[in-house]
Enzyme design. Structure first.
Site, mmCIF file in Angstrom:
data_model
loop_
_atom_site.group_PDB
_atom_site.id
_atom_site.type_symbol
_atom_site.label_atom_id
_atom_site.label_comp_id
_atom_site.label_asym_id
_atom_site.label_seq_id
_atom_site.Cartn_x
_atom_site.Cartn_y
_atom_site.Cartn_z
ATOM 1 N N HIS A 222 -1.719 11.239 1.943
ATOM 2 C CA HIS A 222 -1.605 11.258 3.401
ATOM 3 C C HIS A 222 -0.140 10.982 3.693
ATOM 4 C CE1 HIS A 222 -1.599 9.398 7.326
ATOM 5 N NE2 HIS A 222 -1.571 8.190 6.844
ATOM 6 N N TYR B 174 -0.302 8.954 14.097
ATOM 7 C CA TYR B 174 -0.216 7.570 14.550
ATOM 8 C C TYR B 174 1.205 7.067 14.354
ATOM 9 C CZ TYR B 174 -0.808 6.176 9.623
ATOM 10 O OH TYR B 174 -0.670 6.017 8.267
ATOM 11 N N ASP C 123 -39.412 0.184 7.220
ATOM 12 C CA ASP C 123 -40.826 0.256 7.596
ATOM 13 C C ASP C 123 -41.438 1.415 6.843
ATOM 14 O OD1 ASP C 123 -39.566 2.247 9.127
ATOM 15 O OD2 ASP C 123 -40.909 1.961 10.827
HETATM 16 N N1 FFO Z 1 -44.122 7.648 6.560
HETATM 17 C C1 FFO Z 1 -44.867 8.649 7.060
HETATM 18 N N2 FFO Z 1 -45.871 9.102 6.328
HETATM 19 N N3 FFO Z 1 -44.594 9.195 8.251
HETATM 20 C C2 FFO Z 1 -43.553 8.771 9.023
HETATM 21 O O1 FFO Z 1 -43.324 9.338 10.098
HETATM 22 C C3 FFO Z 1 -42.757 7.703 8.527
HETATM 23 N N4 FFO Z 1 -41.674 7.179 9.206
HETATM 24 C C4 FFO Z 1 -41.188 5.856 8.821
HETATM 25 C C5 FFO Z 1 -41.103 5.801 7.345
HETATM 26 N N5 FFO Z 1 -42.343 6.184 6.742
HETATM 27 C C6 FFO Z 1 -43.066 7.169 7.278
HETATM 28 C C7 FFO Z 1 -42.140 4.814 9.317
HETATM 29 N N6 FFO Z 1 -42.214 4.746 10.730
HETATM 30 C C8 FFO Z 1 -45.785 4.696 12.793
HETATM 31 C C9 FFO Z 1 -44.644 4.117 13.334
HETATM 32 C C10 FFO Z 1 -43.461 4.178 12.647
HETATM 33 C C11 FFO Z 1 -43.398 4.799 11.422
HETATM 34 C C12 FFO Z 1 -44.517 5.404 10.889
HETATM 35 C C13 FFO Z 1 -45.708 5.361 11.598
HETATM 36 C C14 FFO Z 1 -47.086 4.574 13.499
HETATM 37 O O2 FFO Z 1 -47.878 5.493 13.479
HETATM 38 N N7 FFO Z 1 -47.382 3.419 14.100
HETATM 39 C C15 FFO Z 1 -48.628 3.197 14.805
HETATM 40 C C16 FFO Z 1 -49.674 2.665 13.892
HETATM 41 C C17 FFO Z 1 -49.619 1.219 13.587
HETATM 42 C C18 FFO Z 1 -50.834 0.721 12.877
HETATM 43 O O3 FFO Z 1 -51.951 1.222 13.083
HETATM 44 O O4 FFO Z 1 -50.647 -0.228 12.097
HETATM 45 C C19 FFO Z 1 -48.394 2.282 15.970
HETATM 46 O O5 FFO Z 1 -47.385 1.577 15.987
HETATM 47 O O6 FFO Z 1 -49.225 2.313 16.868
HETATM 48 C C20 FFO Z 1 -40.888 7.928 10.032
HETATM 49 O O7 FFO Z 1 -39.805 7.584 10.396
#
Ligand code: FFO
Length: 787
Positions: A220, A250, A527
């Site tokens: 650079h 800069y 998550d």
């Molecule tokens: N895994 C799968 N199979 N599908 C996904 O979309 C995702 N995710 C992340 C990573 N893993 C994944 C997880 N994030 C819910 C919310 C967030 C998620 C995945 C699922 C969901 O359906 N929540 C519901 C159910 C809760 C329950 O019954 O315990 C809710 O909050 O009401 C995608 O980024």
């Protein structure tokens, strides 16, 4: 003293020195710093770095690193807080400065937008006529890199650290999966912990331990002008450091002259192995356009001329972020590389916390050395992307703007079908991911979608809105292939996953559970959805490579972990017609089996694993099959779906739908700085079982909350990272935002103090009113999902 681990740091540049200081301060006093050169900060990038510290960055952790650097070097007396000034000479840049000021506010750095007169007053050498405005960060300024290295080294030495020069590391010693020391050309240094702070030589060190350190040393240009006439040295020294991003330049002062850094030239990469010195000869012809631009901005330079210059080497990475953390397969071997002076002290603090406490206070997922997918470690990829980052270093980049090359890299089995439907692709973890499909331009719903301004309208189409509306009305196919998937199996699988995550996984085969990975402090590492396929086999839906590394690191011998992402593919078939669509086909799927269940079945000729869940909040399944059967699955659903009005839908619709439903995205809304309760994920934590992080979680207190906001003005669609004000004071920042096409609500999630009412989001310098809303905004009774 025998209990203090023996630490060897490789490299006595600013990172090695800062880390020696931070480690010894935390009681790790048995520190030896080795360097191949003859002295401190000699021979590497720190030796020639001009020391400008601009704190503002789109990334929160980068700004935090820089803020600590400023604080620390000011206290040590090796920092001149003369302010940092970024100027605009075009309307587009002026707008962008407003956005940048938003970041500074979001991440806690005070700053001001100033008019051309104030710019000219602060920096009288500038041609006032060209200036449209400026962005001033009074706490920015000039670090003295070599002095900073020395002062930190002295503090470390006073606490017992040793510095050994002329010691070039030639091998790293290991025993099993642990590091035990390093060998130099002449000596051996036993160690429990080795940290490579070798900067642009990092890849060479990495090779010794089978670790790809994906950085590229690049030259650079930096030039010194001749002495300026008619201005005092004192006046020059007071002028803020200056960025003229429009011309990739800069400036700072050096006595009676200026120093000019240029990023406008062609990328000049070099292999780490080929570095002989960090200052290469100045290539005058490369500097010419930069010089012309500099003279245009600062006419007095014409007379001063260029007196000397050099092409200085320093590290670039494929995503512009540092490389930090422990070797995933060699315990005790750490890296802290690709770090600018700007971030040096902050990085050292975080890495020291990571080593000593087991976890840094800041969320470092975007700097983690293990963040890359395998394909992102190919030398050609690293080179091309790093060069591109050099080219774009001062460019005005939209948050969704992808790199154009090398692409495509990873394509799902549906890629051909998606191309036929006119998919507009963006990239995620190397995958091509459709954002919308031009084939959907003829949907009548397109006409219902509100227009957007130029910025929010980039990498967007009203078709995104139509796809969202159709998903809620009929049925859509979403390509979920890029979602990271792991198979966890073996006799110890259940016990392992129970110990690692917060929810109860001891359910019958066929159950799916949403659960969290916490670290030892109770912070949310990820998550996950975990489907129990049989007694000893689980399919884990994860967020990225960090999850794989974390689980692998903790897995006992009787658990097997496999990344099945690339060998499989997934269609999210979602919408009120999803069940009817499947039932129209020959199939063995139990379509009445409830929400959050898993089953293996056939849909016509295709064996699938079907998970009854939906991140978009609609009836339907994630349908997984092996990659070879992907096109068959797509065609089968597509043909049967015609009478149900099926469409292919992209990420633009997806993101809007998930925010309407209130689903968090790890890495954006939630990171390991947050606990499940403040993040709104407490429902996934079971108090009646043991899991990693449980004790710490019980000790945590919080005054903040991930808050769902709706913005009064539906046309002000924000993008994320904007500051949020309460009663005129900045109190937090936006994480994700989207317009909810089916609710008609303009949604933003933000980290805010508990219990705030009306707030304002600052967006391009304007404040828009927003208020907390009851979540989820869509279908709180879960009628859709459980339908
Ligand atoms: N895994 C799968 N199979 N599908 C996904 O979309 C995702 N995710 C992340 C990573 N893993 C994944 C997880 N994030 C819910 C919310 C967030 C998620 C995945 C699922 C969901 O359906 N929540 C519901 C159910 C809760 C329950 O019954 O315990 C809710 O909050 O009401 C995608 O980024």
């Amino acid at each position: 003293a025998g209990e203090v681990p023996r630490v060897v740091l490789v490299g006595a540049g600013i990172v090695g020195c800062a880390l020696a200081d931070e480690l010894t301060e935390r009681g790790y006093t048995d520190v030896t710093v080795l360097d191949q050169a003859r002295g401190l900060a000699a021979g590497g990038s720190s030796s020639h770095a001009p020391g400008l510290v601009f704190q503002t960055n789109s990334c929160r952790s980068m700004t935090a690193f820089a803020r600590y650097t400023v604080e620390k070097y000011t206290a040590l007396g090796c920092f001149d807080q003369i302010g940092g000034l970024e100027i605009a000479t075009t309307p587009a840049r002026l707008e962008d400065l407003k956005r940048r000021q938003g970041w500074a506010t979001s991440w806690g750095a005070e700053s001001r937008l100033i008019g051309p007169d104030e710019v000219a007053r602060l920096h009288p050498l500038l041609d006032r006529e060209q200036i449209l405005g400026g962005f001033l960060i009074p706490s920015d300024g000039l670090a003295k890199p070599v002095l900073a290295a020395e002062l930190q080294a002295q503090r470390a030495i006073a606490r017992g650290a040793r510095f050994e020069f002329g010691q070039k590391v030639v091998a790293v010693e290991t025993s099993g999966d642990r590091v035990t020391g390093v060998q130099t050309e002449t000596d051996t240094y036993p160690a429990d912990i080795v940290v490579s702070c070798a900067g642009m030589w990092g890849p060479v060190l990495g090779e010794m331990v089978g670790l790809t350190v994906p950085l590229v040393p690049m030259a650079h240009q930096y030039a010194f002008t001749g002495d300026l006439a008619g201005v005092s040295t004192e006046a020059l020294a007071r002028q803020p450091i200056l960025r003229h991003q429009e011309a990739d330049l800069y400036f700072r002062s050096h006595g009676q002259a200026l120093g000019i850094g240029a990023y406008g030239h062609r990328p000049m990469p070099i292999r780490a192995h080929d570095i002989t010195g960090s200052e290469l000869p100045f290539t005058k012809e490369d500097f010419e356009p930069s010089w012309d631009a500099a003279v245009e901005l600062i006419p007095a330079l014409a007379e001063a001329g260029v007196s000397s210059g050099f092409n200085g080497l320093f590290s670039f990475t494929s995503d512009g972020m540092p490389l930090l953390g422990e070797h995933p397969r060699l315990e005790g071997f750490w890296v802290a590389e690709a770090v600018w002076i700007t971030h040096s002290a902050g990085v050292a603090k975080s890495v020291a916390e990571w080593i000593v406490d087991g976890k840094p206070q800041l969320d470092l997922h975007s700097s983690d050395i293990t963040r890359f997918e395998q394909v992102q470690l190919a030398p050609d990829y690293v080179l091309e992307r790093s060069c591109q980052n050099f080219v774009e270093v001062y460019d005005l980049l939209h948050p969704l703007q992808p790199m154009e090359s090398p692409r495509p890299i990873r394509t799902s089995p549906f890629y051909g079908r998606q191309q036929e439907l006119g998919a507009f692709f963006l990239e995620a973890s190397g995958w091509e991911r459709p954002h919308w499909y031009e084939a959907n331009a003829t949907l009548p719903e397109v006409a219902e979608v509100p227009e957007r301004n130029d910025w929010a309208g980039r990498y967007w189409s009203p078709i995104c809105g139509a796809e969202a509306l159709v998903t809620r009305k009929r049925v859509a196919m979403f390509d979920m292939t890029p979602l990271k998937r792991l198979e966890v199996s073996g006799p110890g699988a259940l016990e392992f996953l129970q110990r690692m995550t917060t929810n109860n996984l001891n359910r019958k085969p066929g159950a799916v559970v949403y659960t969290l990975l916490l670290d030892q402090t109770g912070g949310v590492r990820s998550d996950l959805t975990i489907a129990r396929l049989d007694a000893t086999t689980f399919q884990v839906g994860a967020n990225g490579n960090l999850d794989l590394e974390w689980l692998t690191k903790h897995a006992p011998d009787n658990v097997f972990l496999r990344d099945i992402t690339a060998g499989t593919c997934c269609i999210g078939l979602w919408g009120p017609n999803a069940r009817d669509l499947v039932e129209r086909l020959p199939h063995t799927l139990d379509t009445q089996k409830g929400y959050f269940t898993a089953q293996k079945a056939f849909i016509k000729n295709v064996p699938v694993t079907a998970l009854r869940l939906s991140y978009v909040g609609e009836l339907g399944w994630e349908l997984y099959t092996t990659a070879d059967l992907g096109p068959k699955l797509w065609d089968t659903l597509w043909e049967a779906g015609q009478e149900f009005g099926v469409i292919a839908a992209g990420r633009g619709a997806f993101n809007s739908l998930r925010l309407e439903k209130g689903y968090r995205s790890w890495g954006t809304d939630v990171t390991d700085e947050h606990d499940p309760f403040e993040a709104g994920l407490g429902f996934a934590v079971r108090k009646d079982k043991e899991f990693l992080g449980k004790d710490a979680l019980e000790q945590r207190t919080s005054g903040k909350k991930l808050t769902c906001l709706t913005i009064d003005d539906p046309r002000q669609v924000v993008m994320g990272s904007e500051p949020v004000f309460h009663q005129g004071k900045p109190v937090g920042y936006v994480t994700s935002a989207a317009y909810g096409y089916t609710t008609g609500l303009n949604i933003a999630y933000a980290w805010l103090p508990d219990g705030v009412d009306e707030v304002e989001i600052e967006y391009f310098g304007e404040r828009v009113k927003a208020r907390p809303a009851q979540e989820p905004l869509f279908d709180p009774e879960m009628k859709r999902l459980r339908g």
